[in-house]
Structures are given as C-alpha cells and as structure tokens.
Design an enzyme around this catalytic site. Structure first.
Site, PDB file in Angstrom:
ATOM      1  N   GLU A 134       0.843  -1.190   0.000  1.00  0.00           N
ATOM      2  CA  GLU A 134       0.000   0.000   0.000  1.00  0.00           C
ATOM      3  C   GLU A 134       0.884   1.248   0.000  1.00  0.00           C
ATOM      4  O   GLU A 134       2.100   1.159   0.177  1.00  0.00           O
ATOM      5  CB  GLU A 134      -0.929  -0.007   1.218  1.00  0.00           C
ATOM      6  N   GLY A 346      29.895   3.574 -23.991  1.00  0.00           N
ATOM      7  CA  GLY A 346      30.189   5.003 -24.079  1.00  0.00           C
ATOM      8  C   GLY A 346      28.951   5.817 -24.405  1.00  0.00           C
ATOM      9  O   GLY A 346      27.856   5.531 -23.910  1.00  0.00           O
ATOM     10  N   GLU A 370       9.501  -6.948  -4.376  1.00  0.00           N
ATOM     11  CA  GLU A 370       9.412  -8.119  -3.497  1.00  0.00           C
ATOM     12  C   GLU A 370      10.439  -8.061  -2.363  1.00  0.00           C
ATOM     13  O   GLU A 370      11.022  -9.071  -1.980  1.00  0.00           O
ATOM     14  CB  GLU A 370       9.529  -9.413  -4.306  1.00  0.00           C
ATOM     15  N   SER A 373      16.737  -4.444  -1.178  1.00  0.00           N
ATOM     16  CA  SER A 373      17.997  -5.074  -0.774  1.00  0.00           C
ATOM     17  C   SER A 373      18.194  -4.972   0.730  1.00  0.00           C
ATOM     18  O   SER A 373      18.720  -5.897   1.373  1.00  0.00           O
ATOM     19  CB  SER A 373      19.174  -4.408  -1.508  1.00  0.00           C
TER      20      SER A 373
END
Length: 387
Positions: A134, A346, A370, A373
């Site tokens: 949410e 580049g 989900e 980290s």
C-alpha cells in the site's frame, strides 16, 4: 563467445533445455520485434500471455490436474531468465503471475478453489495479480490500512493497494486485507477477488522508469463484497501466507535479475568486439576486458546462488535465507552489470539505439520489488542470528 540468449547452461537437464528453447523462440517471435514500441508507449501486451499459456509458461509450478506444467524451480528460473534476457518487463509479468497470484492459490487454496481459478490462470486466459503493498506500507506490510470486515457470510473490503503488477488488467487477484489490529501478524486475511466484482476498480497507473511494458497500478476496494468462499486459508493467516509466498517469489526476482544481467552482458561483449578505437577492438584494451571479466564472474556467482535456492525449494526445504541471498546478490549484480554495460558502450550506451539503456532502466526494480535489498539483508541477518 558466450551468448546467453542462444544457448542454455552446459549442465541443464533435458527438461530445462526444452523450456529454454521454447522460451527463446517465444521471445524471438512475439517479444523481440515490439520491445521499444511497448516500452515507449508503456503498453502491457496482454494478448501474448494466452500464447505463453499455450506453451505452459503461465502455470509452471502447478500440477497438471489444474492445467499446469508440473515443473520445478530450475525450469521456472530458466523460463524467467530466458525471457528477461530479451525483455525483463515480460519476464516480470510472467514471474508475478506464476509465483505470487497463481502459487498463492495453489499453496493455500482448497481443492474447490484450485479447480475454480487455477485452470484459467494456467492457460493465460486469466492474468493474475497479488495485492500486499500500500501507499504507506511498503516494507512495513503489517501496518496496512485495507480492511476486511465480516458481515454474515460475506466480507467487505475497503482500501487501496499500490504498485500492483497487473493492477488494471489482472482478472484474478489475491488480496491481503486487515481484519484485526494494525501491526498484528495474525490480523490479516487473504482473499481472491475477481475483476468485475462491484466495488473493485483500478486506480492510478504508474509512469515508471523501467519495466514499462509490465503494468503497475493501484487496486481500489470501495465496499467490495466478496463471499467467504473466496477466503484463502484461515482467518488471520494472510500475512504468514504472504511471507511464505515471498520466499519463493524472491527466487523469481533473482531469475529476473539474471536475465537483465545476461542481456546487458551479451550486448556489451558483442559491442566491445565490434567497436574499434585506435585501430583495434575495444575488447582488446585491459580497461574493457577487465570489466567483462568482472561482469561474467559475478553473473556466474549469482547463477549458483539462484540454483541453490531453487534446489532447496524443489526439495520442500525452507528457503527464507537462501532465497533472500539469491535475490540480494543477483539484483545488485544486475544493476552493476547494466551500469558497466553503459560505460562500455560510451555515448552510444546513453541512446535508445542500443539495448543497454533499457537494461539499465529495468535493472533497478530488481533491488526494490518483493523486498528491497535492505529488507533482504534484514531477513538474512535475522536467520543467522536466530540459529
């Protein structure tokens, strides 16, 4: 030359090889010609998922008795990874459909519920969505505001879910709503809500940095009445169920991350051999060749973590820690590899004439979706400290 798009890993099983070849050919025919058109228009190509369903891609982990392919996590990872080498957006949608919505119904549904919804989901005729997040509760899912109140034999849902894959186009949604107090991990319940149910509407569609062909939107519930027969599992078990589903879902994101990294690596290796400066291919310069060596090494390490998590999952063992490790490492690797791919290209890497700018944009979602980290590190640390 390594080309992850053309051949599977050396040690794959025959079934994995078949999945790889089918996914590779499907991607070449239906996805490759449309990548940038879908990305720029932020178009969700719902029509291709019935084709994916016909190949068994939409019910990979589900038994044949419900219309699924009855395969394991190694085959499932192969599918997500192979599609994502071509377009991570489509890989993401297939992953969310399989590991979240469809797998939740299979894992926690009754036999009647499985027979009611799984055949449609496995065929790709129906697209699945999964509603936990949410606006004010991303990592803090236990603080959700969406409520479910029992009235007779029905439940009344009110609230809004955010950042939902297939929030507009999803036909069948698994929704977690609060029936108890905020913060109580036994105060939430899971329900299946079908598109067309009065009070269930789509909200804002997100205009995203990457993964733009995978639809992300709100799901809004305004006095949405659903029967108790749509409840998945015991009352109050929704949050616990969700954490178990996310354990497997994180393996999906690891697979998605591998696809992004391999796609970016493929493009970089090819470009470095073709691009000449000072009379020689730039791949001959140590500054570029060392980048390629680092990219390839870290991809292989991420593969091994993902394979270990997949094997544990196939064995029915707990994958909370290993899935979090695979997701954490693979997602961070894919961002690093995509970033280096831009550097190797580049100035051309900064243009839409080459594929690496899209891999770069798509990669960042893998470190967020989900579970960020940081959440993965929290999960891993808690498991380590509890042993």
């Amino acid at each position: 030359m390594i080309d992850y798009a053309l051949k599977p890993k050396i040690d794959t099983s025959e079934t994995q090889r078949m999945v790889f070849e089918a996914a590779r050919d499907f991607s070449a025919q239906y996805i490759q010609p449309n990548i940038m058109e879908w990305d720029e228009a932020q178009y969700f190509p719902k029509e291709i998922f019935t084709k994916a369903g016909a190949l068994g891609f939409m019910g990979m982990l589900i038994p044949e008795s419900y219309g699924g392919s009855a395969m394991g996590y190694h085959e499932y990872v192969t599918l997500i990874e192979t599609v994502s080498i071509v377009d991570p957006s489509i890989g993401l949608s297939i992953a969310a459909h399989n590991s979240l919505c469809t797998n939740h119904i299979y894992t926690f549904g009754t036999e009647d519920q499985r027979m009611r919804w799984l055949p449609k989901l496995c065929s790709g005729i129906a697209i699945g969505a999964w509603g936990l997040t949410e606006h004010n509760t991303g990592s803090d899912a236990k603080g959700m505001s969406t409520t479910a109140k029992k009235e007779g034999e029905n439940w009344v849902l009110n609230g809004t879910k955010n950042f939902i894959t297939h929030g507009i186009s999803g036909d069948i949604a698994v929704v977690i709503a609060r029936n108890g107090e905020k913060g109580d991990n036994r105060g939430m319940t899971a329900f299946v809500v079908e598109r067309g149910t009065p009070g269930f509407t789509a909200g804002k569609k997100e205009n995203k940095l990457g993964m733009r062909a995978s639809e992300t939107a709100e799901m809004v519930f305004d006095n949405c009445i659903i029967p108790d027969e749509n409840r998945l599992g015991p009352v109050g078990d929704g949050f616990i169920q969700s954490m178990k589903i996310l354990d497997g879902g994180r393996i999906s994101i690891a697979a998605l991350s591998l696809g992004v990294a391999k796609g970016a690596f493929n493009a970089s290796l090819k470009y470095s051999k073709e691009r000449k400066q000072f009379g020689k291919a730039i791949s001959s310069f140590q500054g570029i060749s060392f980048k390629l060596a680092d990219m390839a090494t870290e991809i292989e390490a991420a593969v091994l973590l993902t394979e270990k998590a997949s094997e544990l999952k196939n064995q029915g063992k707990n994958v909370t820690q290993q899935g979090a490790m695979a997701k954490l490492f693979a997602s961070e690797v894919c961002v690093k590899v995509a970033n280096e791919a831009i550097q190797i290209h580049g100035g051309y890497g900064f243009t839409k004439d080459f594929p690496v700018e899209k891999f770069f944009r798509d990669s960042k979602l893998c470190t967020i979706g989900e579970g960020t980290s940081e959440i993965q590190k929290l999960v891993i640390a808690r498991k380590l400290l509890s042993e």
